[in-house]
Design an enzyme around this catalytic site. Structure first.
Site, PDB file in Angstrom:
ATOM      1  CG  HIS A   1      -7.672  -6.576   3.622  1.00 44.67           C
ATOM      2  ND1 HIS A   1      -7.809  -5.284   4.304  1.00 44.67           N
ATOM      3  CD2 HIS A   1      -7.204  -7.271   4.316  1.00 44.67           C
ATOM      4  CE1 HIS A   1      -7.046  -5.402   5.282  1.00 44.67           C
ATOM      5  NE2 HIS A   1      -6.713  -6.721   5.551  1.00 44.67           N
TER       6      HIS A   1
ATOM      7  CB  CYS B   1     -17.244 -21.141  -5.176  1.00 44.38           C
ATOM      8  SG  CYS B   1     -18.423 -22.424  -4.815  1.00 44.38           S
TER       9      CYS B   1
ATOM     10  CB  SER C   1      -5.816   4.594   9.478  1.00 42.93           C
ATOM     11  OG  SER C   1      -6.473   3.184   9.316  1.00 42.93           O
TER      12      SER C   1
ATOM     13  CG  LEU D   1      -3.697  12.867   3.810  1.00 41.27           C
ATOM     14  CD1 LEU D   1      -5.127  13.213   3.896  1.00 41.27           C
ATOM     15  CD2 LEU D   1      -3.002  13.879   2.640  1.00 41.27           C
TER      16      LEU D   1
END
Ligand code: NAD
Length: 243
Positions: free
Chosen positions: A111, A119, A180, A205
């Protein structure tokens, strides 16, 4: 014996280093709406706002340090080849530089990165640690007003998908850490790895949106679970199934 390992990391691995994750209850990313800072039309509508947003994040990175999860992945990447004859490839959705600060080599930033600029005219990129503005001059081609933060926005194609696909199709172990599982195409990587026969483990988590694709998950803070997993793997060659 596992040989080639692909590790996919997301915002969760950097959370304990003080970089907020993406999904928040407010729906905002670092106090801004996604459509104001993370889509191509935002660059046309209000380029100054987009540059300012990433300038703040880039500046904020200076005080951030890798945590034990980043460091454990570097150790795995350094020591696994001697043990297995294979390799460890890190693919990250993160735009921060904490894998690099931890010493991980050749992390694929699918990403983009905060520490490079791009540019739109000559398509070259360069290392950048300062504050950018919409009317900057490209240091590569000399055009003015064609530079942008080197971030893949929603609606844009992530980087290095061919290379990532090849790594996934030759891996025996796929580790997904702190993501996620809702942002595609990264959310589909586990399926590709599994169809190539890899064992797939998620670290989070709590169970992610794509948990059913994984063989199993290890839940808790990445700074605890990842180093434990890596130590066990390096010592025994086997995966840890419970924390
Ligand atoms: P996300 O915010 O959607 O999900 C983060 C996941 O990490 C959650 O599932 C959460 O439960 C988990 N998590 C939080 N703290 C954790 C911890 N201490 N240990 C283990 N897991 C923990 O992030 P995403 O899936 O990476 O997608 C968001 C997109 O936003 C990415 O594509 C990325 O480009 C961008 N982003 C990057 C950064 C960064 O560079 N550090 C930060 C925020 C967002």
């Amino acid at each position: 014996m596992y040989k080639n390992i692909v590790v996919l990391t997301g915002a969760g691995i950097s959370a304990e280093s003080g970089i907020p994750v993406f999904r928040s209850e407010t729906g905002l990313w670092e106090h801004e709406r996604i459509e104001d800072v993370c889509v191509p039309s935002a660059l046309v509508r209000n380029p100054q706002k987009v540059h300012d947003f990433y300038n703040r994040m880039r500046e904020g990175l200076k005080s951030k340090e890798p945590n034990p999860a980043h460091l454990a992945l570097t150790k795995l990447q350094q020591e696994w080849p001697q043990k297995s004859g294979g390799k460890v490839s890190v693919v990250t959705q993160n735009i921060d530089n904490l894998h690099e600060k931890a010493g991980t080599r050749d992390a694929i930033h699918m990403h983009g990165r905060l520490m490079t600029m791009l540019c739109t005219a000559c398509h070259q990129r360069w290392e950048f640690a300062g504050q950018s503005a919409p009317d900057d001059t490209c240091p590569k081609c000399g055009r003015k007003g064609t530079t942008r933060p080197d971030i893949v926005f929603f609606e844009e194609m992530p980087y290095e998908m061919d290379r990532i696909g090849a790594l996934l199709s030759e891996c025996d172990l796929f580790l997904s850490i702190g993501t996620s599982g809702v942002v595609y195409p990264a959310a589909g990587f586990c399926e590709i790895a599994r169809s190539s026969g890899a064992l797939c483990v998620e670290f989070n988590l709590e169970a992610s949106a794509t948990v059913s694709q994984f063989n199993y998950g290890l839940y808790g803070k990445a700074s605890v679970t990842v180093p434990q997993f890596v130590e066990h793997l390096l010592k025994t060659g086997e995966v840890l199934r419970k924390i």
